[in-house]
Design an enzyme around this catalytic site. Sequence first.
Site, PDB file in Angstrom:
ATOM      1  N   ILE A   1       0.746  -1.171  -0.041  1.00  0.00           N
ATOM      2  CA  ILE A   1       0.106  -0.108  -0.029  1.00  0.00           C
ATOM      3  C   ILE A   1       0.838   1.321   0.103  1.00  0.00           C
ATOM      4  O   ILE A   1       0.538   2.223  -0.637  1.00  0.00           O
ATOM      5  CB  ILE A   1      -1.024   0.049   1.159  1.00  0.00           C
ATOM      6  CG1 ILE A   1      -2.013  -1.160   0.975  1.00  0.00           C
ATOM      7  CG2 ILE A   1      -1.640   1.337   1.450  1.00  0.00           C
ATOM      8  CD1 ILE A   1      -2.778  -1.157   2.276  1.00  0.00           C
TER       9      ILE A   1
ATOM     10  N   ASP B   1      11.383   3.454   5.131  1.00  0.00           N
ATOM     11  CA  ASP B   1      10.990   2.166   5.664  1.00  0.00           C
ATOM     12  C   ASP B   1      12.189   1.554   6.489  1.00  0.00           C
ATOM     13  O   ASP B   1      13.410   1.794   6.040  1.00  0.00           O
ATOM     14  CB  ASP B   1      10.915   1.269   4.237  1.00  0.00           C
ATOM     15  CG  ASP B   1       9.848  -0.156   4.392  1.00  0.00           C
ATOM     16  OD1 ASP B   1       8.863   0.173   3.844  1.00  0.00           O
ATOM     17  OD2 ASP B   1      10.460  -1.087   4.965  1.00  0.00           O
TER      18      ASP B   1
ATOM     19  N   SER C   1      -7.664   0.213   9.760  1.00  0.00           N
ATOM     20  CA  SER C   1      -8.019  -1.250   9.203  1.00  0.00           C
ATOM     21  C   SER C   1      -9.465  -1.433   9.500  1.00  0.00           C
ATOM     22  O   SER C   1     -10.088  -0.894  10.601  1.00  0.00           O
ATOM     23  CB  SER C   1      -7.299  -2.351  10.075  1.00  0.00           C
ATOM     24  OG  SER C   1      -7.746  -3.694   9.787  1.00  0.00           O
TER      25      SER C   1
ATOM     26  N   TYR D   1      -4.079  -6.028  17.412  1.00  0.00           N
ATOM     27  CA  TYR D   1      -4.122  -5.320  16.212  1.00  0.00           C
ATOM     28  C   TYR D   1      -5.341  -4.655  15.904  1.00  0.00           C
ATOM     29  O   TYR D   1      -5.545  -3.475  15.835  1.00  0.00           O
ATOM     30  CB  TYR D   1      -4.035  -6.438  15.053  1.00  0.00           C
ATOM     31  CG  TYR D   1      -3.930  -5.584  13.630  1.00  0.00           C
ATOM     32  CD1 TYR D   1      -2.726  -5.153  13.291  1.00  0.00           C
ATOM     33  CD2 TYR D   1      -4.869  -5.665  12.781  1.00  0.00           C
ATOM     34  CE1 TYR D   1      -2.878  -4.560  11.812  1.00  0.00           C
ATOM     35  CE2 TYR D   1      -5.152  -5.030  11.587  1.00  0.00           C
ATOM     36  CZ  TYR D   1      -4.062  -4.535  11.232  1.00  0.00           C
ATOM     37  OH  TYR D   1      -4.308  -3.986  10.147  1.00  0.00           O
TER      38      TYR D   1
ATOM     39  N   LYS E   1      -5.567  -0.773  15.944  1.00  0.00           N
ATOM     40  CA  LYS E   1      -6.280   0.196  14.611  1.00  0.00           C
ATOM     41  C   LYS E   1      -7.577   1.059  15.139  1.00  0.00           C
ATOM     42  O   LYS E   1      -7.763   2.015  14.484  1.00  0.00           O
ATOM     43  CB  LYS E   1      -6.577  -0.694  13.611  1.00  0.00           C
ATOM     44  CG  LYS E   1      -5.253  -1.610  13.096  1.00  0.00           C
ATOM     45  CD  LYS E   1      -4.345  -0.275  12.401  1.00  0.00           C
ATOM     46  CE  LYS E   1      -3.245  -0.923  11.711  1.00  0.00           C
ATOM     47  NZ  LYS E   1      -2.315   0.262  10.879  1.00  0.00           N
TER      48      LYS E   1
ATOM     49  N   ILE F   1      -6.609  -6.923   1.225  1.00  0.00           N
ATOM     50  CA  ILE F   1      -5.924  -6.178  -0.127  1.00  0.00           C
ATOM     51  C   ILE F   1      -4.977  -7.156  -0.475  1.00  0.00           C
ATOM     52  O   ILE F   1      -4.165  -7.676   0.347  1.00  0.00           O
ATOM     53  CB  ILE F   1      -5.260  -4.761   0.282  1.00  0.00           C
ATOM     54  CG1 ILE F   1      -6.503  -3.863   0.939  1.00  0.00           C
ATOM     55  CG2 ILE F   1      -4.452  -4.171  -0.910  1.00  0.00           C
ATOM     56  CD1 ILE F   1      -7.446  -3.449  -0.241  1.00  0.00           C
TER      57      ILE F   1
END
Length: 269
Positions: A18, A37, A145, A158, A162, A191
């Site tokens: 993404i 990154d 998310s 997670y 989010k 995705i």
Amino acid sequence: MKRVEGKVALVTGGASGIGLSAAALMAKEGAKVIIADFNIEGAKEAAENIKKQGGEAAAVFLDASKEESIKAAVDFTVEQYGTITVLFNNVGLTNLHKDLDVVNMDLEEWDRLMNVNTKSVLLGSRFAIPHMIKAGGGSIINTASMAAFAGDALRSAYGASKAAVVNLTRYIAAQYGKDGIRCNGVAPGLILTPAAKNNMPEAVLDIFAKYNALPYHGEADDIGYTVLFLASDESKFITGQTIQVEGGHYISNPTMPDFNQFAEQSRSK
């Protein structure tokens, strides 16, 4: 059409998936892009590919678990291009082996995901906002998310991290809107990034397809184009929102696919 011409964008987690899509699309539409990154070689390769396509980009190492590394990425952006007007907080971690149900999850994993998935959004914004104020405004985009909006059997940390991103997005938008800074989120469903394609069995993909309203899965560019829109002045009156990009996976009564199957079986008798 140069939809983000003159803007300077920092994309975290931009070496693949993404983040890479968003970085490439913004560069194509006129923005100067910094790709941050942990995979610095991947970030450098992504920046070089953008430059080969006529865009402007550079790479910087980022460890999103460390405050000083996040600050260094923002500082590098300003040193490279004089300002920062778009921040795409895109780094996120998940671990299906340790992030389990509430009773059995690894508590160190809870702390790690909260630190990287949520705190990195806070810190990236904290360091970028003063520069955006000097520039007269900007756009912050946070990767949330669909896990923030629904319960699941696993990935409790997670989902909680989010969900915090979704509300932090609102807080940033409310606190800095008068400075011309917008803050929005994007909440992907499944995705088909390279990581998803390489790690998800076909049977799991079929389960997701069963519950999608659309007859196909999402691609990285589906999120990338949403980020491009939120970075551009086309979205200048949108702030504090999290756009759900998930193929209609969550919009219907959850019994609908099974009911349709039951109805088809009944008609065939």
